[in-house]
Design a protein around this motif. Structure first.
Motif, PDB file in Angstrom:
ATOM      1  N   CYS A 179       0.853  -1.182   0.000  1.00 48.56           N
ATOM      2  CA  CYS A 179       0.000   0.000   0.000  1.00 48.56           C
ATOM      3  C   CYS A 179       0.891   1.235   0.000  1.00 48.56           C
ATOM      4  O   CYS A 179       2.069   1.159   0.363  1.00 48.56           O
ATOM      5  CB  CYS A 179      -0.939   0.006   1.198  1.00 48.56           C
TER       6      CYS A 179
ATOM      7  N   ILE B 259      -4.021  -0.225  -2.747  1.00 50.43           N
ATOM      8  CA  ILE B 259      -3.478  -1.464  -2.173  1.00 50.43           C
ATOM      9  C   ILE B 259      -3.282  -2.401  -3.354  1.00 50.43           C
ATOM     10  O   ILE B 259      -4.131  -2.440  -4.262  1.00 50.43           O
ATOM     11  CB  ILE B 259      -4.480  -2.071  -1.169  1.00 50.43           C
TER      12      ILE B 259
ATOM     13  N   VAL C 125      -2.465   5.216   1.816  1.00 47.90           N
ATOM     14  CA  VAL C 125      -2.766   4.001   2.580  1.00 47.90           C
ATOM     15  C   VAL C 125      -1.491   3.605   3.330  1.00 47.90           C
ATOM     16  O   VAL C 125      -0.445   3.406   2.707  1.00 47.90           O
ATOM     17  CB  VAL C 125      -3.247   2.847   1.674  1.00 47.90           C
TER      18      VAL C 125
ATOM     19  N   SER D 157      -7.369  -2.242   5.848  1.00 46.36           N
ATOM     20  CA  SER D 157      -6.396  -1.218   5.496  1.00 46.36           C
ATOM     21  C   SER D 157      -6.743   0.067   6.232  1.00 46.36           C
ATOM     22  O   SER D 157      -7.854   0.229   6.745  1.00 46.36           O
ATOM     23  CB  SER D 157      -6.390  -0.980   3.987  1.00 46.36           C
TER      24      SER D 157
END
Length: 302
Positions: A37, A43, A64, A78
């Motif tokens: 990420c 991602i 992220v 995430s």
């Protein structure tokens, strides 16, 4: 014999696709896949051993910062700069749930053993636990005892361990409802457990890794040589617990002997800061990620 010749220092693959810094790269539980990420708000799922990009996940509104996948590889979680924790279906790429409750950027996220709970930590000085099976967006637990940002998490069956810029590593026993704090006197930006579960490795912003006895909090060893002053840089133990490994802000990766803390190997892995190191659960293999935008796969020289 230090065993340094068995360490993964030979570049096997370079995984490219992220635009901008890669902030984390993590093997899945069996080591066959990895997730990454980064700053580009995505991602990515890879087969690192074959150098193949499998899927991209897009929904975050900002960078992220961390990602984790369930043991059965069906779901991932995430977190990042948009203050949210996302719970995803791996195969469809759909966001199942967004957990909102952090007041600032979220730095770290982990599933518990049964993948029923996601735990997150952030700049709002809190650690929060979320129930994946519930449709409630409220956390089931929140620990707000930290003075500064919480940077890193690791979980056991009954405990949450969290490292903070306030210099503490705090252990929350979920079953007993108690909290223990070990003060290291330096900002902590990474915590990880030894594979036998007896030790905690804490990466600190004074360019020192500290190994603590998990039961007593006693400082067992310190590891130096790398540079870690202003970036979040991962550290961990190799799967045999024989060596400690960390990234460095100069693009290097360092290996130390666990017991005597001597540097057994260091090499230039990236052209910029190494943000993440993830060690394969069984093999002499690791992945690293960097501000240079790449993820690199390393094997031991045969």
């Amino acid at each position: 014999m230090s065993g340094s010749e068995l360490l993964p220092k030979k570049e096997a693959n370079v995984l490219k696709g992220h635009e901008g810094a890669v902030l984390a790269a993590r093997f899945n539980q069996d080591g066959n896949y990895c997730l990454s990420c980064g700053k580009d708000r995505t991602i990515r799922l890879w087969n690192p051993h074959r150098g193949i990009h499998i899927k991209t996940y897009k929904s975050h509104g900002r960078d992220v910062r961390d990602v984790h996948v369930t043991p059965d590889n069906s779901k991932l979680c995430s977190c990042g700069g948009d203050r949210q924790v996302f719970y995803w279906d791996v195969s469809t790429g759909r966001v199942i749930r967004k957990f909102r409750g952090h007041d600032s950027e979220v730095n770290a996220v982990k599933f518990n053993d049964h993948a029923a709970v996601v735990v997150s930590a952030g700049y709002d000085r809190s650690v929060r636990a979320w129930d994946c099976r519930s449709h409630s967006t409220e956390p089931i637990q929140a620990c707000c005892l930290f003075v500064y940002s919480v940077m890193s998490l690791c979980l056991t069956q009954s405990e949450i361990l969290a490292g903070s810029v306030d210099g503490s590593v705090r252990t929350f026993d979920i079953r007993l409802g108690r909290e223990i704090s070990d003060n290291l006197g330096q900002p902590v930006n990474c915590v990880s457990l030894s594979n036998d579960g007896n030790c905690v490795l804490a990466g600190c912003l004074d360019s020192t890794l500290r190994l603590l006895d998990r039961t007593t909090g006693e400082l067992l060893q310190e590891y130096k040589g790398h540079t870690c002053k202003s970036y979040k840089t991962d550290c961990c133990l190799t799967n045999s617990d024989a060596h400690v490994v960390s990234g460095s802000e100069d693009g290097s990766v360092f290996f130390w002997d666990l017991v005597d803390a001597s540097v057994v190997s260091s090499f230039r892995a990236h052209s910029s800061v190494v943000t993440s190191v993830s060690y394969h659960p069984k093999d002499s293999c690791m992945i690293t990620s960097s501000v240079d935008g790449t993820i690199r796969v390393w094997n031991a020289s045969k």
